[in-house]
Design an enzyme around this catalytic site. Structure first.
Site, PDB file in Angstrom:
ATOM      1  CG  ASP A 199      -3.769  10.264   3.322  1.00 55.47           C
ATOM      2  OD1 ASP A 199      -4.720   9.538   3.001  1.00 55.47           O
ATOM      3  OD2 ASP A 199      -3.782  11.501   3.196  1.00 55.47           O
ATOM      4  CE  LYS A 203      -1.359  14.212   2.295  1.00 54.32           C
ATOM      5  NZ  LYS A 203      -1.908  13.598   3.533  1.00 54.32           N
ATOM      6  CE  LYS A 224      -4.855  15.135   1.480  1.00 58.85           C
ATOM      7  NZ  LYS A 224      -5.145  14.193   2.597  1.00 58.85           N
TER       8      LYS A 224
END
Length: 315
Positions: free
Chosen positions: A152, A215, A251
């Site tokens: 991430d 995300k 996400k």
């Protein structure tokens, strides 16, 4: 349809990238917020609710990102990821455990070889992203070498807000290369992007650069995930697949704490992007405390009563 030649042309210069991103349709702020609010009122009952709760559990990236994290805490989190409720083997596993790079090896060992639960690692100077590209690449390679299945990364919001889109694009491309076979989730930190138009542009920029997921947030900035922002991102991945043929995951992370919240996001996914995204491969929920509430609601549906808040282990 955006073929490879057209995609290469879009990314060929700062000017062409800016022209493309600013040529995207503007977001109707009132419309997006009203649509998200309407979908949030959908009522899910009985069997459908049981399905939704299990689906939400299977989509969780069970997360600990604190300065006080220890190997023992990570091992306990991994045990919970594999068996969220030790008394009930029908509870699905979560999708991943998300930790800092220096604890990836601990998580990988605790989960065991060939675990269905992935190890995700925040990298690239999380949460600010204010470090050099060389450090970001090294951070990513270190996490992957330790066993991370997913990385991430955080974008440089300062560069993005200053309009240096090419710089952000090149960093994502470089981190994607450093990540190798690991999936790359690109954190936009939408709470700092100020407008829905910027969220849409950042979403497309991340996807054009090769991100496997987009995300919302690090969870360290308020506001974190919101339904309207996630709606804009879901529209972006839907439109990107239509334009390129490539599917990208979404996400939302930060502030999703209750079963009711999680189910609202699942409804949003189904009604915006479609049921192709109702799968842990394409939609995740970044959370630390959500799992316990899902387990409590699941037990309530099964037994007709709530367990005490101390019945389940702390995340």
């Amino acid at each position: 349809m955006l073929d490879d030649a057209r995609l290469s042309d879009i990314a060929s210069s700062e000017a062409s990238l800016r022209r493309f991103l600013h040529g995207l349709p503007g977001v109707d702020q009132t419309g997006a917020e009203a649509r998200a609010a309407t979908l949030a009122t959908r009522s899910i009952k009985t069997t459908a609710k049981q399905f939704a709760i299990d689906l939400a559990i299977s989509m969780i990236d069970l997360t600990t990102l604190e300065g006080q994290d220890t190997p023992g805490k990570v091992r306990a989190l991994c045990a919970k990821a594999l068996r969220p409720d030790p008394s009930d083997r029908t509870v699905p596993r979560v999708a991943a455990v998300c930790v800092y790079p220096d604890l990836v090896a601990t998580a990988k060992e605790a989960l065991g070889p060939d675990s269905p639960v992935k190890v995700a690692s925040v990298a690239t100077g999380f949460p600010s992203g204010r470090t050099s590209l060389a450090v970001k690449e090294a951070d990513t390679r270190e996490a992957v070498a330790a066993g991370a299945d997913e990385v991430d990364m955080v974008i440089d919001r300062g560069a993005f807000l200053a309009g240096r889109y090419g710089e952000v694009f090149d960093e994502i491309v470089a981190v994607k290369q450093a990540a190798g076979d690991a999936h790359l989730k690109v954190i936009l930190e939408t709470g700092e992007l100020a407008t829905y138009d910027n969220v849409r542009r950042a979403s497309w920029l991340a996807m054009l650069a090769g991100g496997d997921f987009i995300k919302t947030s690090t969870g360290k900035v308020s506001p974190a995930a919101t339904l309207p922002v996630t709606l804009v991102m879901l529209e972006a991945v839907r439109d990107f697949r239509e334009a390129t043929g490539r599917q990208v995951g979404v996400k939302p992370a930060g502030g999703i704490r209750t079963s009711k919240d999680a189910i609202k996001y699942l409804v949003l996914v189904n009604e915006t992007a479609g049921d192709d995204w109702l799968d842990p491969d394409w939609f995740r929920l970044g959370a630390s405390s959500l799992l316990n509430d899902l387990l409590m609601q699941r037990q309530k549906l099964a037994t007709g009563r709530y367990a005490g808040p101390d019945y389940f282990t702390l995340d």
